[in-house]
Design an enzyme around this catalytic site. Structure first.
Site, PDB file in Angstrom:
ATOM      1  N   ARG A  15       0.674  -1.377   0.142  1.00 38.43           N
ATOM      2  CA  ARG A  15       0.115  -0.072  -0.170  1.00 38.43           C
ATOM      3  C   ARG A  15       1.004   1.300   0.013  1.00 38.43           C
ATOM      4  NH1 ARG A  15      -3.774  -2.404   4.911  1.00 38.43           N
ATOM      5  NH2 ARG A  15      -2.039  -3.634   5.133  1.00 38.43           N
ATOM      6  N   THR A  80       1.129 -13.160   8.974  1.00 36.41           N
ATOM      7  CA  THR A  80       1.658 -12.750  10.310  1.00 36.41           C
ATOM      8  C   THR A  80       1.779 -14.021  10.891  1.00 36.41           C
ATOM      9  OG1 THR A  80      -0.558 -12.280  10.975  1.00 36.41           O
ATOM     10  CG2 THR A  80       0.935 -10.532  10.363  1.00 36.41           C
ATOM     11  N   ASP A 103       5.600  -2.221  11.445  1.00 29.76           N
ATOM     12  CA  ASP A 103       4.926  -0.986  10.836  1.00 29.76           C
ATOM     13  C   ASP A 103       3.938  -0.489  11.974  1.00 29.76           C
ATOM     14  OD1 ASP A 103       2.909  -2.963  11.177  1.00 29.76           O
ATOM     15  OD2 ASP A 103       2.080  -2.417   8.976  1.00 29.76           O
ATOM     16  N   ARG A 332      29.146  25.168   9.373  1.00 33.80           N
ATOM     17  CA  ARG A 332      29.538  23.994   8.944  1.00 33.80           C
ATOM     18  C   ARG A 332      30.447  22.877   9.948  1.00 33.80           C
ATOM     19  NH1 ARG A 332      31.696  24.420   3.404  1.00 33.80           N
ATOM     20  NH2 ARG A 332      31.936  22.070   3.528  1.00 33.80           N
ATOM     21  N   TYR A 365      33.378  33.823   3.675  1.00 31.02           N
ATOM     22  CA  TYR A 365      33.635  32.225   3.772  1.00 31.02           C
ATOM     23  C   TYR A 365      34.848  31.989   4.602  1.00 31.02           C
ATOM     24  CZ  TYR A 365      35.248  27.596   3.139  1.00 31.02           C
ATOM     25  OH  TYR A 365      35.564  26.342   3.630  1.00 31.02           O
ATOM     26  N   ALA A 379      33.268  42.565   5.237  1.00 29.78           N
ATOM     27  CA  ALA A 379      32.221  41.931   4.467  1.00 29.78           C
ATOM     28  C   ALA A 379      32.989  41.280   3.290  1.00 29.78           C
ATOM     29  CB  ALA A 379      31.202  42.974   4.029  1.00 29.78           C
TER      30      ALA A 379
HETATM   31  C1  UD1 Z   1      -2.590  -6.479  11.081  1.00 30.88           C
HETATM   32  C2  UD1 Z   1      -3.779  -7.290  11.814  1.00 30.88           C
HETATM   33  C3  UD1 Z   1      -4.761  -6.503  12.276  1.00 30.88           C
HETATM   34  C4  UD1 Z   1      -4.512  -5.310  13.112  1.00 30.88           C
HETATM   35  C5  UD1 Z   1      -3.236  -4.559  12.281  1.00 30.88           C
HETATM   36  C6  UD1 Z   1      -2.798  -3.536  13.152  1.00 30.88           C
HETATM   37  C7  UD1 Z   1      -3.168  -9.696  10.979  1.00 30.88           C
HETATM   38  C8  UD1 Z   1      -3.730 -10.525  10.220  1.00 30.88           C
HETATM   39  N1  UD1 Z   1      -3.877  -8.263  11.011  1.00 30.88           N
HETATM   40  O1  UD1 Z   1      -3.318  -6.077   9.942  1.00 30.88           O
HETATM   41  O2  UD1 Z   1      -5.652  -7.282  12.942  1.00 30.88           O
HETATM   42  O3  UD1 Z   1      -5.545  -4.449  13.417  1.00 30.88           O
HETATM   43  O4  UD1 Z   1      -2.206  -5.213  12.126  1.00 30.88           O
HETATM   44  O5  UD1 Z   1      -1.950  -2.623  12.660  1.00 30.88           O
HETATM   45  O6  UD1 Z   1      -2.143  -9.692  11.712  1.00 30.88           O
HETATM   46  N2  UD1 Z   1       4.295  -9.289   8.091  1.00 30.88           N
HETATM   47  C9  UD1 Z   1       5.312 -10.257   7.875  1.00 30.88           C
HETATM   48  N3  UD1 Z   1       5.102 -11.421   7.129  1.00 30.88           N
HETATM   49  C10 UD1 Z   1       3.625 -11.643   6.459  1.00 30.88           C
HETATM   50  C11 UD1 Z   1       2.970 -10.561   6.738  1.00 30.88           C
HETATM   51  C12 UD1 Z   1       3.102  -9.504   7.421  1.00 30.88           C
HETATM   52  O7  UD1 Z   1       6.385 -10.164   8.561  1.00 30.88           O
HETATM   53  O8  UD1 Z   1       3.794 -12.699   5.839  1.00 30.88           O
HETATM   54  C13 UD1 Z   1       4.587  -8.225   9.072  1.00 30.88           C
HETATM   55  C14 UD1 Z   1       4.393  -6.955   8.139  1.00 30.88           C
HETATM   56  O9  UD1 Z   1       5.697  -6.382   7.624  1.00 30.88           O
HETATM   57  C15 UD1 Z   1       4.015  -5.927   9.291  1.00 30.88           C
HETATM   58  C16 UD1 Z   1       3.188  -6.653   9.941  1.00 30.88           C
HETATM   59  O10 UD1 Z   1       3.593  -8.053  10.030  1.00 30.88           O
HETATM   60  O11 UD1 Z   1       4.917  -5.150  10.152  1.00 30.88           O
HETATM   61  C17 UD1 Z   1       1.673  -6.533   9.889  1.00 30.88           C
HETATM   62  O12 UD1 Z   1       1.400  -6.878   8.593  1.00 30.88           O
HETATM   63  P1  UD1 Z   1       0.295  -5.999   7.602  1.00 30.88           P
HETATM   64  O13 UD1 Z   1       0.046  -6.901   6.630  1.00 30.88           O
HETATM   65  O14 UD1 Z   1       0.428  -4.592   7.772  1.00 30.88           O
HETATM   66  O15 UD1 Z   1      -1.212  -6.534   8.388  1.00 30.88           O
HETATM   67  P2  UD1 Z   1      -2.238  -5.369   8.802  1.00 30.88           P
HETATM   68  O16 UD1 Z   1      -3.388  -5.511   7.406  1.00 30.88           O
HETATM   69  O17 UD1 Z   1      -2.109  -4.169   8.928  1.00 30.88           O
HETATM   70 CA    CA Z   2      -0.159  -2.979   8.958  1.00 33.13          CA
END
Ligand code: UD1
Ligand code: CA
Length: 463
Positions: A15, A80, A103, A332, A365, A379
């Protein structure tokens, strides 16, 4: 029972529409993941595991190697739960794990400590929050008595579930022993075809394990940065909080909404910071000092009673008490200004020491120079410090007076109390207490006339 922290940071962040992996996007001068890492370290865990994947080497390269940080690869981003599963084999059954999302950068140490304390030893604790607009986030499902039953992702929620304002932050803590069992029961039959870590709640509830939620006091703590607008919103709320913190230390911020901190700032009492000031790296400002509009201060120490006028930049330098700078001064790296120095407009100083009470007020300078105290630099004075291959030093003794438009061809020395005539090109040392200037003659050209505008004959051609 040892605390281990797993940070999920393997996602692409589609996104964002960016070639940069999401967790490397910048918040207040640092990658998102760095913020999470700082908070994680503050909890003193035994180990931190970072699950990386999408453009993983690029992510790893940004962070220095640290003893208690392990990088775990998730080759394919299948969700996740799948991400956490990559780290679990490295943990012990006796461990407790805290899962953070790379994130969700502003989660506070305080909320996490409350979470760890409140979570029963054999159950799950999650961080939740109330959001007026919970669009896109997982919703916390509760039964009529308020017991947590599960989490449903926005995309999988029905009409009624979409009305729920209590959202899940992505942060949970649980015993490793149970997580291993629960994770085997998670499937990917959902809108995104991913293994959701959030489903672990339902599994735990079904097998009668307790689940509790701790509410984040400030909802901004659990805001995620999924797209650029959310990132910008996070930046603003981070900055407003930073501004409040600075004001609590005794600074007067003319507009806390027009202040940016990308590093660490400490201020003494009665510092005034005007609008649109940017602070980078580590900056200290002494009491009663004024920072004018649009200044950029990076890695510097500013003394007491200093006046920095608009549009001045200071980088890796030390500014003594009661000095004035600007407007439009550029200081600097490697510069030291002693007390009461005056640096005026369009003056650039690099790697130089300027003594107490010395003045460089206009268009100059000064680089690689040692300037004594009570020196006046007129100056348009320039230290010619570079011969195309090497840099050379200029030394100017106390009480010297350098006339305007002087070029000091380094290496060169001006003695104490020396005066240099305006327009001098100084290529040999100037003795103390004497006037030094170049031999020049002023000429009057008799009968000379200014050129006149020529009157063009009008065209005779017919149109
Ligand atoms: C996720 C939660 C959601 C919550 C939201 C809060 C899940 C399924 N959903 O959604 O309930 O409200 O965060 O911000 O967890 N990541 C990996 N590997 C993967 C997928 C994701 O490491 O295969 C990491 C991403 O880098 C990120 C985090 O997990 O840091 C969350 O993933 P993201 O896809 O942003 O989940 P959301 O849709 O935000
Ligand atoms: Ca997220």
């Amino acid at each position: 029972m040892a605390l281990k922290i797993v940070i999920l940071a393997a996602g692409e962040g589609s996104r964002m529409h960016s070639s940069l992996p999401k967790v490397l996007h910048d918040l207040a001068g640092q990658p998102l993941l760095q913020h999470v890492l700082n908070t994680a370290q503050a909890l003193n865990p035994q180990q931190i595991y970072i699950v990386y994947g999408h453009k993983g080497e690029q992510v790893r390269a940004v962070f220095p190697i640290e003893d208690n940080i392990h990088w775990v690869e998730q080759a394919e981003q299948l969700g996740t739960a799948h991400a956490l599963n990559q780290a679990l084999p490295l943990l012990d059954d006796t461990d407790h794990v805290l899962v953070l999302y790379g994130d969700v950068p502003l989660i506070s140490e305080n909320t996490l400590t409350r979470l760890i304390t409140a979570t029963p030893k054999n159950g799950i604790g999650i961080v939740a929050a109330e959001f007026a607009d919970p669009t896109g986030l997982g919703r916390v499902l509760r039964d009529d008595s308020g017991n947590i039953m599960g989490i449903v992702e926005h995309r999988d929620a029905n009409e009624k579930e979409l009305q729920i304002k209590e959202i899940y932050s992505g942060i949970l803590t649980a015993p490793v022993k149970y997580l291993r069992q629960w994770l085997t029961q998670i499937e990917n039959n959902n809108a995104q075809g991913e293994y959701y870590l959030t489903d672990v709640i339902k599994v735990a509830v079904n097998t009668k394990y307790p689940v509790i939620a701790v509410l984040a006091r400030n909802p901004r703590e659990v805001e995620g940065a999924n797209d650029r607008f959310q990132l910008a919103e996070l930046e603003r709320s981070y900055q407003l909080q930073a501004a409040h913190e600075i004001m609590r230390q005794g600074a007067n911020l003319k507009d806390p909404r027009r202040f940016d901190l990308r590093g660490k700032l400490s201020v003494a009492e009665d510092v005034v910071i005007d609008i649109n000031v940017l602070i980078r790296g580590e900056v200290k400002i002494g009491r009663n000092s004024y920072i004018g509009p649009n200044c950029i201060l990076k890695d510097c120490v500013i003394g007491d009673n200093v006046v920095i006028k608009a549009n001045t930049m200071i980088d890796q330098s030390v500014v003594g008490n009661s000095t004035t700078l600007g407007p439009f001064a550029r200081i600097r790296p490697g510069t030291q200004l002693a007390e009461n120095a005056q640096i005026g407009n369009f003056v650039e100083i690099k790697k130089s020491h300027i003594g107490a009470g010395s003045k460089i007020n206009h268009l100059s300078y000064v680089g690689d120079a040692m300037v004594g105290s009570q020196v006046n630099i007129g100056a348009g004075t320039i230290t010619c410090n570079y011969d195309g291959a090497n840099k050379w030093q200029t030394k100017i003794g106390d009480n010297a007076f350098i006339g305007s438009d002087t070029q000091l061809i380094a290496p060169v020395e001006v003695g104490e109390g020396a005066t240099i005539g305006a327009g001098t090109t100084l290529y040999k040392n100037a003795p103390a207490n004497q006037l030094t200037l170049n031999k020049r003659e002023q000429q009057v050209v008799e009968g000379w006339r200014r050129p006149q505008v020529r009157i063009q004959p009008t065209s005779t051609l017919k149109e």
